[in-house]
Motif scaffolding. Structure first.
Motif, PDB file in Angstrom:
ATOM      1  N   HIS A 198       0.818  -1.223   0.000  1.00  0.00           N
ATOM      2  CA  HIS A 198       0.000   0.000   0.000  1.00  0.00           C
ATOM      3  C   HIS A 198       0.848   1.268   0.000  1.00  0.00           C
ATOM      4  CE1 HIS A 198      -3.186  -2.834   0.722  1.00  0.00           C
ATOM      5  NE2 HIS A 198      -2.699  -3.155   1.908  1.00  0.00           N
ATOM      6  N   GLY A 199       2.177   1.130  -0.212  1.00  0.00           N
ATOM      7  CA  GLY A 199       3.038   2.303  -0.313  1.00  0.00           C
ATOM      8  C   GLY A 199       2.755   3.113  -1.566  1.00  0.00           C
ATOM      9  N   LEU A 200       3.165   4.356  -1.558  1.00  0.00           N
ATOM     10  CA  LEU A 200       2.790   5.331  -2.583  1.00  0.00           C
ATOM     11  C   LEU A 200       3.994   5.788  -3.408  1.00  0.00           C
ATOM     12  CD1 LEU A 200       0.647   7.456  -0.154  1.00  0.00           C
ATOM     13  CD2 LEU A 200      -0.299   6.164  -2.083  1.00  0.00           C
ATOM     14  N   VAL A 201       3.734   6.105  -4.672  1.00  0.00           N
ATOM     15  CA  VAL A 201       4.711   6.773  -5.530  1.00  0.00           C
ATOM     16  C   VAL A 201       4.126   8.125  -5.938  1.00  0.00           C
ATOM     17  CG1 VAL A 201       5.992   6.739  -7.698  1.00  0.00           C
ATOM     18  CG2 VAL A 201       5.645   4.611  -6.434  1.00  0.00           C
ATOM     19  N   PHE A 202       4.903   9.188  -5.712  1.00  0.00           N
ATOM     20  CA  PHE A 202       4.539  10.532  -6.156  1.00  0.00           C
ATOM     21  C   PHE A 202       5.481  10.899  -7.305  1.00  0.00           C
ATOM     22  CE2 PHE A 202       3.602  10.274  -1.623  1.00  0.00           C
ATOM     23  CZ  PHE A 202       2.290  10.715  -1.563  1.00  0.00           C
ATOM     24  N   ILE A 260       5.393   5.006 -18.739  1.00  0.00           N
ATOM     25  CA  ILE A 260       4.946   5.067 -17.347  1.00  0.00           C
ATOM     26  C   ILE A 260       4.075   3.861 -17.016  1.00  0.00           C
ATOM     27  CG2 ILE A 260       3.481   6.327 -15.713  1.00  0.00           C
ATOM     28  CD1 ILE A 260       6.201   7.633 -16.141  1.00  0.00           C
ATOM     29  N   LYS A 261       3.130   3.559 -17.886  1.00  0.00           N
ATOM     30  CA  LYS A 261       2.233   2.431 -17.638  1.00  0.00           C
ATOM     31  C   LYS A 261       2.988   1.106 -17.651  1.00  0.00           C
ATOM     32  CE  LYS A 261      -1.845   4.783 -19.468  1.00  0.00           C
ATOM     33  NZ  LYS A 261      -2.800   4.857 -20.608  1.00  0.00           N
ATOM     34  N   ARG A 262       4.025   1.008 -18.471  1.00  0.00           N
ATOM     35  CA  ARG A 262       4.822  -0.217 -18.514  1.00  0.00           C
ATOM     36  C   ARG A 262       5.617  -0.383 -17.218  1.00  0.00           C
ATOM     37  NH1 ARG A 262       9.253   0.680 -22.421  1.00  0.00           N
ATOM     38  NH2 ARG A 262      10.212   1.584 -20.562  1.00  0.00           N
ATOM     39  N   ASP A 263       6.311   0.683 -16.791  1.00  0.00           N
ATOM     40  CA  ASP A 263       7.187   0.566 -15.619  1.00  0.00           C
ATOM     41  C   ASP A 263       6.422   0.504 -14.308  1.00  0.00           C
ATOM     42  OD1 ASP A 263       9.236   0.687 -17.428  1.00  0.00           O
ATOM     43  OD2 ASP A 263      10.204   2.467 -16.590  1.00  0.00           O
ATOM     44  N   PHE A 264       5.262   1.148 -14.233  1.00  0.00           N
ATOM     45  CA  PHE A 264       4.514   1.235 -12.977  1.00  0.00           C
ATOM     46  C   PHE A 264       3.151   0.540 -13.065  1.00  0.00           C
ATOM     47  CE2 PHE A 264       7.426   4.835 -13.071  1.00  0.00           C
ATOM     48  CZ  PHE A 264       8.045   4.732 -11.835  1.00  0.00           C
ATOM     49  N   GLY A 265       2.971  -0.275 -14.097  1.00  0.00           N
ATOM     50  CA  GLY A 265       1.672  -0.883 -14.349  1.00  0.00           C
ATOM     51  C   GLY A 265       1.207  -1.847 -13.271  1.00  0.00           C
ATOM     52  N   LEU A 305       1.180  -1.157 -10.195  1.00  0.00           N
ATOM     53  CA  LEU A 305       0.614  -0.341  -9.122  1.00  0.00           C
ATOM     54  C   LEU A 305      -0.815   0.074  -9.484  1.00  0.00           C
ATOM     55  CD1 LEU A 305       3.634   2.060  -8.448  1.00  0.00           C
ATOM     56  CD2 LEU A 305       3.207  -0.193  -7.447  1.00  0.00           C
ATOM     57  N   HIS A 306      -1.539   0.523  -8.487  1.00  0.00           N
ATOM     58  CA  HIS A 306      -2.866   1.106  -8.720  1.00  0.00           C
ATOM     59  C   HIS A 306      -2.706   2.615  -8.853  1.00  0.00           C
ATOM     60  CE1 HIS A 306      -6.956   2.429  -8.273  1.00  0.00           C
ATOM     61  NE2 HIS A 306      -6.665   3.070  -7.157  1.00  0.00           N
ATOM     62  N   PHE A 307      -3.055   3.164 -10.022  1.00  0.00           N
ATOM     63  CA  PHE A 307      -2.946   4.608 -10.227  1.00  0.00           C
ATOM     64  C   PHE A 307      -4.134   5.308  -9.577  1.00  0.00           C
ATOM     65  CE2 PHE A 307      -0.282   3.130 -13.780  1.00  0.00           C
ATOM     66  CZ  PHE A 307       0.836   3.937 -13.589  1.00  0.00           C
ATOM     67  N   VAL A 358       0.024   9.777  -8.926  1.00  0.00           N
ATOM     68  CA  VAL A 358       0.145   9.165  -7.600  1.00  0.00           C
ATOM     69  C   VAL A 358      -0.342   7.729  -7.787  1.00  0.00           C
ATOM     70  CG1 VAL A 358      -0.577   9.155  -5.202  1.00  0.00           C
ATOM     71  CG2 VAL A 358      -0.285  11.338  -6.412  1.00  0.00           C
ATOM     72  N   ALA A 359       0.473   6.768  -7.344  1.00  0.00           N
ATOM     73  CA  ALA A 359       0.104   5.370  -7.494  1.00  0.00           C
ATOM     74  C   ALA A 359       0.391   4.632  -6.190  1.00  0.00           C
ATOM     75  CB  ALA A 359       0.877   4.730  -8.644  1.00  0.00           C
ATOM     76  N   GLN A 360      -0.333   3.541  -5.987  1.00  0.00           N
ATOM     77  CA  GLN A 360      -0.228   2.789  -4.741  1.00  0.00           C
ATOM     78  C   GLN A 360       0.120   1.328  -5.012  1.00  0.00           C
ATOM     79  OE1 GLN A 360      -3.807   2.639  -2.264  1.00  0.00           O
ATOM     80  NE2 GLN A 360      -2.516   2.961  -0.470  1.00  0.00           N
ATOM     81  N   LYS A 361       1.052   0.801  -4.230  1.00  0.00           N
ATOM     82  CA  LYS A 361       1.420  -0.607  -4.353  1.00  0.00           C
ATOM     83  C   LYS A 361       0.271  -1.464  -3.835  1.00  0.00           C
ATOM     84  CE  LYS A 361       5.412  -3.593  -3.428  1.00  0.00           C
ATOM     85  NZ  LYS A 361       6.761  -3.646  -2.805  1.00  0.00           N
ATOM     86  N   LYS A 362      -0.007  -2.518  -4.543  1.00  0.00           N
ATOM     87  CA  LYS A 362      -1.138  -3.372  -4.167  1.00  0.00           C
ATOM     88  C   LYS A 362      -0.759  -4.317  -3.036  1.00  0.00           C
ATOM     89  CE  LYS A 362      -2.890  -3.154  -8.896  1.00  0.00           C
ATOM     90  NZ  LYS A 362      -3.155  -3.896 -10.147  1.00  0.00           N
TER      91      LYS A 362
END
Length: 203
Positions: A127-131, A164-169, A171-173, A199-203
């Motif tokens: 549930h960690g976040l990326v900004f 972006i979608k490939r590298d962080f896909g 995660l939940h945007f 802002v995206a969240q780790k599942k």
């Protein structure tokens, strides 16, 4: 690149200013403070802001000159940041060490970018976040009109939505969008530019 950034950060002036990125500031305040890692943090403006907002802050960059200025800014603001210098895989961060990662204009070389993004995600707790805010491929047009807006001159270093979608896909945007922004960040980010923000969240 290390020599380039050491030279750029060697002046007394904070070349991107002493104040945080607007997008980071607006989003970080929406979440309960925890432990955050700032990647390619430069002179420390975002890390220092987060520390003042009660986050426990770590940061890294390849430039030793950047670290000196970041620590000077932290001292001025009476906060502490744990700042390391070097290449990300060698810095000793651990899996699930952080509650959030800040990627504000962290334009890594294309040959390591996907690996670095993968590592940074692995450092997040569940549930960690990326900004994130970075220049998009569309930014080249803005650079041609106004060199003072800054950003990488090599188009490979700019981001597309697909990348972006490939590298962080995984995660939940929470949000993901492109925008035209009017930057007022020190000497090297001035004028209209094109960015991707999320802002995206780790599942």
């Amino acid at each position: 690149m290390k020599n380039f950034w050491d030279e750029r950060y060697s002046s007394d002036e904070y070349i991107y200013g002493e104040f945080p990125n607007d997008y980071l500031q607006s989003r970080l305040s929406q979440f309960y403070p925890g432990e955050i890692l700032f990647a390619a943090e430069g002179e420390g403006r975002n890390a220092v802001y987060a520390a003042k907002d009660a986050w426990k802050v770590a940061a890294f960059d390849i430039s030793g000159e950047a670290k000196k200025k970041a620590e000077r800014l932290a001292k001025k603001n009476k906060v502490h940041i744990d700042y390391k210098v070097g290449n990300l895989p060698e810095l000793g961060y651990e899996n699930e060490e952080f509650d959030a990662v800040g990627l504000i204009y962290a334009h890594f070389p294309i040959e390591v970018r996907a690996e670095y993004h993968r590592l940074l995600i692995s450092y997040l707790r569940p549930h960690g976040l990326v900004f994130f805010e970075g220049f998009s491929k569309k930014h080249k047009v803005y650079q041609e009109k106004n060199p003072n807006v800054g950003g990488p001159k090599d188009e490979e270093l700019l981001y597309s939505m697909e990348e972006i979608k490939r590298d962080f896909g995984g995660l939940h945007f929470i949000e993901l969008y492109e925008a035209e922004v009017d930057l007022r960040e020190g000497e090297h980010h001035n004028g209209l530019g094109a960015v991707i923000r999320f802002v995206a969240q780790k599942k």
